[in-house]
Design a protein around this motif. Structure first.
Motif, PDB file in Angstrom:
ATOM      1  N   CYS A  16      47.822  20.459  22.125  1.00  0.00           N
ATOM      2  CA  CYS A  16      47.685  21.619  21.197  1.00  0.00           C
ATOM      3  C   CYS A  16      48.131  22.494  22.151  1.00  0.00           C
ATOM      4  N   TRP A  17      47.753  22.827  23.398  1.00  0.00           N
ATOM      5  CA  TRP A  17      48.290  23.561  24.124  1.00  0.00           C
ATOM      6  C   TRP A  17      49.968  23.700  24.323  1.00  0.00           C
ATOM      7  N   LEU A  18      50.557  22.369  24.378  1.00  0.00           N
ATOM      8  CA  LEU A  18      51.907  22.232  24.583  1.00  0.00           C
ATOM      9  C   LEU A  18      52.501  22.596  23.447  1.00  0.00           C
ATOM     10  N   THR A  19      52.016  22.334  22.344  1.00  0.00           N
ATOM     11  CA  THR A  19      52.564  22.565  21.058  1.00  0.00           C
ATOM     12  C   THR A  19      52.997  24.137  21.227  1.00  0.00           C
ATOM     13  N   ASP A  20      51.913  24.931  21.354  1.00  0.00           N
ATOM     14  CA  ASP A  20      52.005  26.544  21.303  1.00  0.00           C
ATOM     15  C   ASP A  20      52.834  27.032  22.542  1.00  0.00           C
ATOM     16  N   ASN A  21      52.865  26.233  23.626  1.00  0.00           N
ATOM     17  CA  ASN A  21      53.288  26.897  24.716  1.00  0.00           C
ATOM     18  C   ASN A  21      54.449  25.883  25.357  1.00  0.00           C
ATOM     19  N   SER A  22      55.335  25.305  24.742  1.00  0.00           N
ATOM     20  CA  SER A  22      56.265  24.385  25.101  1.00  0.00           C
ATOM     21  C   SER A  22      57.151  25.483  26.226  1.00  0.00           C
ATOM     22  N   HIS A  23      57.454  26.475  25.550  1.00  0.00           N
ATOM     23  CA  HIS A  23      58.490  27.181  26.576  1.00  0.00           C
ATOM     24  C   HIS A  23      58.034  27.452  27.949  1.00  0.00           C
ATOM     25  N   VAL A  24      56.615  27.541  28.174  1.00  0.00           N
ATOM     26  CA  VAL A  24      56.150  27.825  29.624  1.00  0.00           C
ATOM     27  C   VAL A  24      56.364  26.684  30.299  1.00  0.00           C
TER      28      VAL A  24
ATOM     29  N   ARG B 131      58.726  24.161  29.669  1.00  0.00           N
ATOM     30  CA  ARG B 131      59.920  24.054  30.062  1.00  0.00           C
ATOM     31  C   ARG B 131      60.531  25.136  31.008  1.00  0.00           C
ATOM     32  N   SER B 132      60.100  26.210  31.258  1.00  0.00           N
ATOM     33  CA  SER B 132      60.464  27.253  32.233  1.00  0.00           C
ATOM     34  C   SER B 132      59.974  26.596  33.450  1.00  0.00           C
ATOM     35  N   TYR B 133      58.638  26.110  33.495  1.00  0.00           N
ATOM     36  CA  TYR B 133      58.213  25.678  34.770  1.00  0.00           C
ATOM     37  C   TYR B 133      59.321  24.331  35.375  1.00  0.00           C
ATOM     38  N   MET B 134      59.490  23.344  34.503  1.00  0.00           N
ATOM     39  CA  MET B 134      60.341  22.250  34.627  1.00  0.00           C
ATOM     40  C   MET B 134      61.609  22.719  35.248  1.00  0.00           C
ATOM     41  N   SER B 135      62.281  23.527  34.697  1.00  0.00           N
ATOM     42  CA  SER B 135      63.526  24.084  34.865  1.00  0.00           C
ATOM     43  C   SER B 135      63.590  25.035  36.145  1.00  0.00           C
ATOM     44  N   GLY B 136      62.731  25.147  36.668  1.00  0.00           N
ATOM     45  CA  GLY B 136      62.565  25.999  38.024  1.00  0.00           C
ATOM     46  C   GLY B 136      62.774  27.403  37.794  1.00  0.00           C
ATOM     47  N   GLN B 137      62.657  27.980  36.811  1.00  0.00           N
ATOM     48  CA  GLN B 137      62.814  29.411  36.451  1.00  0.00           C
ATOM     49  C   GLN B 137      61.280  30.174  36.820  1.00  0.00           C
ATOM     50  N   SER B 138      61.474  31.411  37.057  1.00  0.00           N
ATOM     51  CA  SER B 138      60.393  32.137  37.350  1.00  0.00           C
ATOM     52  C   SER B 138      59.550  32.377  36.019  1.00  0.00           C
ATOM     53  N   LEU B 139      58.200  32.375  36.111  1.00  0.00           N
ATOM     54  CA  LEU B 139      57.426  32.668  35.252  1.00  0.00           C
ATOM     55  C   LEU B 139      56.626  34.193  35.290  1.00  0.00           C
ATOM     56  N   THR B 140      56.628  34.495  33.983  1.00  0.00           N
ATOM     57  CA  THR B 140      56.000  35.993  34.037  1.00  0.00           C
ATOM     58  C   THR B 140      54.628  35.794  33.943  1.00  0.00           C
TER      59      THR B 140
ATOM     60  N   ARG C  89      55.105  13.349  26.742  1.00  0.00           N
ATOM     61  CA  ARG C  89      55.152  14.805  26.482  1.00  0.00           C
ATOM     62  C   ARG C  89      56.478  15.491  27.133  1.00  0.00           C
ATOM     63  N   LEU C  90      56.902  14.979  28.160  1.00  0.00           N
ATOM     64  CA  LEU C  90      58.013  15.612  28.867  1.00  0.00           C
ATOM     65  C   LEU C  90      59.352  15.511  28.444  1.00  0.00           C
ATOM     66  N   GLY C  91      59.569  14.222  27.862  1.00  0.00           N
ATOM     67  CA  GLY C  91      60.720  13.612  27.429  1.00  0.00           C
ATOM     68  C   GLY C  91      61.546  14.532  26.371  1.00  0.00           C
TER      69      GLY C  91
ATOM     70  N   LEU D 120      61.144  17.688  25.883  1.00  0.00           N
ATOM     71  CA  LEU D 120      61.629  19.109  26.807  1.00  0.00           C
ATOM     72  C   LEU D 120      62.528  18.855  27.683  1.00  0.00           C
ATOM     73  N   LEU D 121      62.710  17.763  28.308  1.00  0.00           N
ATOM     74  CA  LEU D 121      63.982  17.789  29.422  1.00  0.00           C
ATOM     75  C   LEU D 121      65.272  17.082  28.840  1.00  0.00           C
ATOM     76  N   LEU D 122      65.214  16.314  27.632  1.00  0.00           N
ATOM     77  CA  LEU D 122      66.373  16.006  26.941  1.00  0.00           C
ATOM     78  C   LEU D 122      66.867  16.991  25.992  1.00  0.00           C
ATOM     79  N   GLY D 123      66.367  18.049  25.559  1.00  0.00           N
ATOM     80  CA  GLY D 123      66.864  19.109  24.904  1.00  0.00           C
ATOM     81  C   GLY D 123      66.689  18.857  23.510  1.00  0.00           C
ATOM     82  N   THR D 124      67.666  19.323  22.500  1.00  0.00           N
ATOM     83  CA  THR D 124      67.756  19.030  21.381  1.00  0.00           C
ATOM     84  C   THR D 124      68.607  18.213  20.983  1.00  0.00           C
ATOM     85  N   ALA D 125      68.254  16.800  21.421  1.00  0.00           N
ATOM     86  CA  ALA D 125      69.528  15.894  20.923  1.00  0.00           C
ATOM     87  C   ALA D 125      69.496  15.346  19.785  1.00  0.00           C
TER      88      ALA D 125
END
Length: 1023
Positions: free
Chosen positions: A777-785, A787-796, A849-851, A853-858
C-alpha cells in the motif's frame, strides 16, 4: 506338597531381601480335610503313618520357591548366603533348594569357593543336588573350568580310569550330568559330547551298580548332550567320527549294542548279575534321552531327513512295538525340528496322526486285526505331543489362534475323561495328555493370567479322586505358575536356550509320588526359570511418577509369514519377542510421542525391560490420563477436535490453570486475555492473545510467548507507520527465512506434524501477508519515492521516511552504491533485469515490486510478462508451496489443486525454455509476434493457477486459531487490487459466504481446466 513348584514361578524375581535379615521361607502346609466328614488331617501330627522321607522333595521345592523370589538386582553376597543356613537339620532340604534358586537367579556366583567345598563335604544329597545345579545354571554356557572340575568329581565317566571310586548318590550323578550340559550349552565340546553320548546307553554294572533309576540318568545324559550340541544340526565340527545322529537313532529304535569306546571301556566289560539285557539296547531306558537329544541338536534346523526318523509308525505292527509315551516325545521332537512348519490350528495338529489311526478312531466297524486300545492311546499321545509343539512354538506370544486351538483340545480331553471311551484309553493316559495340553496352554499365555486357562487350572486342582496323583498336581500347579509368571511381569522366550530349559522342566512324565525320581529328577522342574524373560512395558508419568495407560504402535519386522505390520496396543502390555520387532512408539495425542528404533539393536529396550519395564512418558498439556478419561470426552482439547468453528477453538483464559501452573502465564491470561468494558474496542487483540496463549500452552512452548507478541507488535507498528527503527523488522525477516528454508520444510514433510517448528505454521503467514500488504500500500502511494531512490536521485525531506527504510530492509534491497554498480536503470528487458538482480542477491518477491519501476512504462503486457515469468521461475526452482492437509472436509479438493500445480509447473518450464534464447543471445523478441503473444497467454494463465493455489491456502487458514484476527482479512488485499485475476476465488467474508468458499474454489477449478485446454492449443499453434 506340589504347590511350591508353581509358587516359585508365580513369585519369580518379586522380592528384594534385606541384607541384615534372613530370607523368610513359608512353612510347608501339610494340613487338609478328609471327606465325607470334612475332618481336619495333619500329616505332621504323628497319628498317621507316612514314609520318613515323604516331605524331603516338597521341602526342597519350598526352598527353591522362596529363593526364586529374590530379584537379580538384589544385594546378595557370600556372607548373607551363609547367614541363611539353618541350624536345624530338618531344614537342610529347604536350604538345598534355596541354593539352587540362588544359582537360577545368578546370585550363587558370589558364594565363596570355601563355602561350596564345605557344603559338598557334608555329604548331604539334597544340598549337593541343589548346589551342583545352581552353580551350573549360574555359569550357563561359560565352559568354566572350576565348575567343570567340580562336576566331574561327581560323574564317574569323566574321571580317569585309575581314579578312586567315589560313592556318589545316583541323584547327585544325574544333577552333575545335567550341570555339564548347562555349563557347556551350545559350545559343541567334543569330549563332553562323546562321554554323554556313551552315557545314554550306559549298561548296568555288576552287583547292582548303575541298576536303579537308570531311566533318569539316561534321560539326563540325553538332555545334557542336546544342550552341549544345541542347534548345531549337521554342523557338528570335529564329531563326524562319532556318528552322533545314527547312534542316537539306534538308542531310539533299538538294536545290537555297539562296543563301548573311550577311556571307560574297561569298566563296562563285566555284565550285570541282576539285569539280563544281553547285547541289545533297552529302548525303554534310552529312547527318551536319545529322542530329546536328537530334537535339541537339530532344533529349528528344518532338517526333513532327521524329522522323518521321528515320524509315528503308520502300521499296526510297528505301533505295537513302541510305548505311547514315546510317541508323544517323537511327535514333539519332530515338530520342533521342523520349527517353521508348526501352525496354530487343529488341522495341523491332526495332520501328525498317521492315516491308520485317523481312519479307525471313531469308526464303529473296526477290523479284528486292530487293537483299539493301542490306536486310542497312540492317537491321544500324538495329539498331546503336537499340542506341546504348538506351545513351544508360540510360547509367551499370547497368540489367539494357538490359544483357541489348544483350548479346543483341552476341552476335548476333559470330555473324554467323563465319557465311556475313557476306559479304552485309560484314565492315567488321558490325564497325562490333558496335563501336557494344559502346560502348552500356559506356555502360550505365560504371564497373561488368562481367565479361561485359570478356570481349567482351578477345576483340575480341586480333583483328588481317581488317577490324580502327586505328579498331576505338580503339572497343574506349574501351569498355574506359568500363567502368572513373575506376577504377570515375565513371559517365556523361544530362543534355543529357552526351549532346552523348557524341555528339561516340562518332561512329560511326572512323578507318581513325592519321592519318585525314577524317570526324571524332580529338581529339573525348576529349570524352566531360565526361559523366563521380562517383556512387560509399564508407562510411568514423569511428573507424578505413577503408572499410567498409554497407546503404543508396535511395528513387526517382515517375515516369511507376514509383511511388516503395525499393531496398536494399550500399555501396560506384554511386548512380543524383541527380535521380531522393528519399532516401538508411544502414540499421541495424550502423551508426547516417543520412539524406540529396534533396527539398530535391542539393547536400549532390553535395559528398560530389565529395570521393571518402566518407560517414562509425559502427558500433554490439557490432556487427561486414560484412567480419568477413557474416551477422551473430558479433556479440555476435546471440543477442538470435534468442532471446527473458530470461535469455539478460541482458548478460554479461565481454563489456563488446567494447562499450566506457571505464574507468568496465569497472570498473562488474567490481564491480557479477559474481556472487559474498557477493552471492548480491542476484541481482535484479546482474541489474538488468547490464540497465542493457547498455542504456547498446548504445544508446551511457553518461552515462545514473548516471540509471538514481539512479531505481532512489530507488524502493528508497521501498519500504523510508526516504526522508528528497523531492528524488529530484521528479526521478523530472520524468523521468516528460517521457517521457509528448504531444510526445515523437508523435516516437516518427513517428520510428524509440527515437529521442528517452534512457531505456529499458521501464525507466520498471517503476519507476513499483513506486512506485505502494508508495504505494498505504501508503494502504491509512494512509488515515485522508491523510483527516485533506485535511480540515485537526491531525495527531499518530505520523501525521507521510515517506511522507505522498512521497505528496503524487508525486501533485502542493498545500499545505493551496490545498486549503482549494476546499472539497473539501463535495463531494457526483464531477463536482463533478472540477471542483475540475481547477482545482487535480491529475492524474487522484491523483484515483483521493483520490476515495473525499473523497466518504465513499457506497456501493460510487459509488466504482466515480468510478473508471470518470475512467478514461473519461483514456482519451478524456489517457492514450491507446501500444502499440508489436516481437515477431512477439504481433502477432496486436494487432488484437483495438486493436479493444477503439476500442470502449472509444466507450463512454467515451457515458458522458461521458450524465453531462454532471449536471455542467452541477448536478442529481444518483438512483442507483436504470435509466438510472444502465446507466451504472454501462458504466463497470464500460469498466474491464475498460482493465485488459485494461494486461495486454497487461504481456505485452510480460515479454520485456524488466527482466522478471527484482523490481519487475516488482509491476506487477500494484494489479490483484490489486481483486476486480471478476478476468476480466482479469493473473497473470505463472514457468515454464509465464508461457508461457501469451497464451492467457489470448485467453480474456479473448472474454469482453470478450460484455460488449460486453451493454453495447450495456443502452444500447439505456436510450435
Amino acid at each position: 506338597m506340589a504347590l511350591p513348584v508353581g509358587r516359585g514361578l508365580f513369585t519369580l524375581f518379586s522380592y528384594h531381601p534385606v541384607p541384615t535379615e534372613p530370607l523368610p521361607v513359608p512353612k510347608l502346609n501339610l494340613t487338609g480335610r478328609a471327606p465325607p466328614q470334612n475332618t481336619m488331617v495333619d500329616l505332621n501330627s504323628g497319628n498317621i503313618d507316612v514314609p520318613p522321607n515323604m516331605t524331603s522333595w516338597s521341602s526342597f521345592h519350598n526352598g527353591v520357591a522362596a529363593g526364586l523370589k529374590i530379584a537379580p538386582a538384589s544385594q546378595v553376597d557370600s556372607a548373607w548366603i551363609a547367614y541363611n543356613k539353618p541350624k536345624s537339620p530338618e531344614l537342610a532340604n529347604e536350604y538345598a533348594g534355596f541354593l539352587m534358586a540362588l544359582g537360577l537367579n545368578g546370585h550363587l556366583t558370589k558364594l565363596a569357593t570355601l563355602n561350596i567345598h564345605d557344603y559338598l563335604t557334608k555329604g548331604h544329597e539334597m544340598t549337593s543336588i541343589g548346589l551342583l545345579l545352581g552353580v551350573s545354571a549360574a555359569k550357563l554356557s561359560t565352559m568354566d573350568m572350576s565348575i567343570t572340575r567340580l562336576l566331574s568329581i561327581h560323574i564317574p565317566a569323566l574321571l580317569p580310569p585309575t581314579s578312586t571310586e567315589l560313592d556318589v548318590p545316583h541323584n547327585v550323578q544325574v544333577a552333575a550330568v545335567v550341570g555339564i550340559g548347562l555349563v557347556y550349552q551350545g559350545t559343541g565340546h567334543r569330549h563332553n559330547a562323546e562321554v554323554l553320548l556313551a552315557e545314554i546307553g550306559r549298561p548296568p554294572g555288576p552287583e547292582m551298580e548303575y541298576c536303579t533309576d537308570r531311566e533318569s540318568y539316561s534321560l539326563a545324559a540325553g538332555l545334557a548332550l542336546g544342550m552341549v550340541c544345541l542347534g548345531h544340526g549337521s554342523n557338528l565340527i570335529g564329531m563326524s567320527d562319532l556318528n552322533v545322529p545314527e547312534q542316537l537313532y539306534q538308542y531310539m529304535v533299538g538294536g545290537h549294542r555297539r562296543t563301548h569306546a573311550g577311556i571307560n571301556r574297561e569298566k563296562h566289560k563285566s555284565p550285570s548279575y541282576q539285569i539280563k539285557e544281553g547285547d541289545t539296547i533297552n529302548v525303554d531306558v534310552t529312547c527318551p534321552g536319545a529322542t530329546l537329544a536328537l530334537a535339541m541338536i537339530y532344533l529349528k534346523t528344518n532338517n526333513r531327513s532327521i524329522a522323518d526318523w521321528l515320524k509315528a509308525p503308520d502300521t499296526m505292527f510297528l505301533l505295537d512295538f513302541i510305548k505311547p509315551e514315546f510317541l508323544l516325545l517323537r511327535t514333539l521332537a519332530r515338530c520342533i525340528i521342523m520349527w517353521d512348519e508348526i501352525l496354530p490350528n487343529s488341522e495341523w495338529v491332526s495332520s501328525n496322526v498317521p492315516q491308520i489311526i485317523q481312519e479307525n478312531i471313531g469308526n464303529p466297524v473296526v477290523s479284528e486285526d486292530l487293537n483299539m486300545e493301542t490306536l486310542a492311546q497312540a492317537h491321544d499321545y500324538i495329539i498331546a505331543g503336537a499340542c506341546m509343539a504348538v506351545g513351544f512354538r508360540f510360547a509367551g506370544s499370547a497368540n489367539s489362534d494357538a490359544f483357541d486351538c489348544l483350548y479346543k483340545f483341552a476341552r476335548s480331553f476333559m470330555q473324554c475323561l467323563t465319557s465311556a471311551t475313557a476306559t479304552v484309553t485309560g484314565h492315567y493316559n488321558l490325564q497325562t495328555c490333558l496335563s501336557m495340553v494344559l502346560l502348552a496352554l500356559s506356555m502360550v499365555m505365560a504371564g497373561s493370567g488368562n481367565l479361561k486357562v485359570l478356570q481349567l487350572c482351578r477345576f483340575l486342582h480341586k480333583r483328588t479322586s481317581g488317577e490324580m496323583n502327586y505328579g498331576f498336581h505338580m503339572a497343574h500347579h506349574m501351569a498355574l505358575g506359568l500363567l502368572f509368571l513373575g506376577g504377570g511381569r515375565y513371559t517365556l522366550s523361544t530362543s534355543n536356550s529357552a526351549i532346552a530349559a523348557l524341555l528339561c522342566a516340562l518332561y512329560p512324565h511326572f512323578p507318581a509320588h513325592s519321592t519318585d525320581n525314577r524317570y526324571h529328577l524332580q529338581a529339573l522342574r525348576h529349570l524352566g526359570v531360565l526361559a523366563a524373560e521380562p517383556r512387560l512395558l509399564v508407562p510411568v508419568d514423569v511428573d507424578t511418577l505413577k503408572p499410567c495407560y498409554a497407546l503404543l504402535d508396535v511395528t513387526y519386522k517382515e517375515t516369511p509369514w507376514y509383511e511388516e505390520t503395525t499393531v496398536e496396543l494399550m500399555a501396560p502390555t506384554m511386548l512380543p519377542e524383541l527380535q521380531l520387532l522393528k519399532k516401538v512408539k508411544v502414540k499421541g495425542p495424550r502423551y508426547w510421542e516417543l520412539s524406540i528404533d529396534m533396527s539398530k539393536g535391542t539393547q536400549h529396550l532390553e535395559s528398560i525391560l530389565s529395570r521393571d519395564g518402566v518407560l517414562y512418558v509425559k502427558l500433554r498439556a490439557g490432556q487427561l490420563p486414560y484412567k480419568d478419561d477413557p474416551r477422551g470426552w473430558k479433556s479440555l482439547l476435546a471440543p477442538n477436535v470435534n468442532n471446527r468453528n473458530s470461535e469455539v477453538r478460541t482458548f478460554k483464559p479461565e481454563a489456563i490453570s488446567t494447562f499450566t501452573s506457571d505464574a507468568a502465564l496465569v497472570s498473562f491470561a488474567e490481564y491480557f486475555c479477559k474481556s472487559s468494558e474498557s477493552v471492548k474496542h480491542k476484541r481482535d487483540t484479546l482474541a489474538l492473545f488468547s490464540a497465542i496463549l493457547y498455542e504456547c500452552v498446548t504445544q508446551e512452548n511457553p518461552e515462545m510467548l514473548p516471540t509471538y507478541i514481539a512479531i505481532d507488535q512489530a507488524v502493528r507498528t508497521l501498519e500504523q507507520t510508526e516504526m522508528c527503527e528497523t531492528f524488529a523488522l530484521w528479526q521478523m525477516r530472520l524468523v521468516l527465512e528460517l521457517c521457509e528454508s528448504r531444510v526445515l520444510q523437508h523435516r516437516l514433510r518427513e517428520g510428524a506434524q509440527g515437529r521442528g517448528l517452534l512457531l505456529s505454521s499458521e501464525f507466520l503467514p498471517v503476519m507476513k501477508n499483513s506486512a506485505d500488504g502494508t508495504l505494498d500500500c505504501w508503494l502504491t502511494d509512494n512509488s515515485h519515492v522508491l523510483r527516485s531512490y533506485m535511480s540515485g536521485q537526491s531525495l527531499t525531506e518530505d520523501m525521507l521516511s521510515n517506511m522507505l527504510a522498512c521497505f528496503l530492509v524487508y525486501h533485502s534491497i542493498p545500499c545505493l552504491s551496490k545498486l549503482s554498480a549494476t546499472h539497473l536503470e539501463g535495463s531494457t528487458s526483464f531477463p536482463e533485469l533478472l540477471l542483475k538482480f540475481s547477482q545482487l542477491g535480491i529475492p524474487v518477491r522484491a523483484l515483483l515490486r521493483l520490476g515495473p519501476l525499473l523497466l518504465g512504462t513499457a506497456g501493460f503486457w510487459t509488466g504482466q510478462l515480468a510478473l508471470s515469468f518470475v512467478l514461473s521461475i519461483s514456482l519451478v526452482f524456489d517457492d514450491v508451496p507446501t500444502i499440508r492437509l489436516n481437515d477431512i472436509e477439504i481433502r477432496w479438493m486436494s487432488a484437483g489443486v495438486l493436479l493444477l500445480q503439476m500442470i502449472d509447473i509444466m507450463i512454467s518450464v515451457c515458458v522458461v525454455i521458450y524465453m531462454l534464447p532471449a536471455k542467452l543471445n541477448h536478442k529481444l523478441y518483438s512483442f507483436g509476434t504470435p509466438t510472444w503473444h502465446n507466451a504472454l497467454i501462458a504466463a497470464d494463465f500460469q498466474l491464475r493457477i498460482q493465485f488459485f493455489s494461494q486461495s486454497f491456502v487461504l481456505c485452510k487458514l480460515q479454520d485456524s486459531n488466527f482466522a478471527h484476527h484482523s490481519t487475516f482479512k488482509k491476506f487477500t488485499t494484494f489479490r483484490q487490487n489486481i483486476p486480471w485475476i478476478h476468476l480466482a476465488p479469493h473473497n473470505v467474508t463472514e457468515g454464509d459466504e465464508q461457508a461457501q468458499l469451497p464451492n467457489k474454489i470448485l467453480c474456479g477449478c473448472l474454469i482453470q481446466y478450460v484455460f488449460i485446454w486453451i493454453q495447450l492449443r495456443c502452444f500447439y499453434t505456436a510450435f
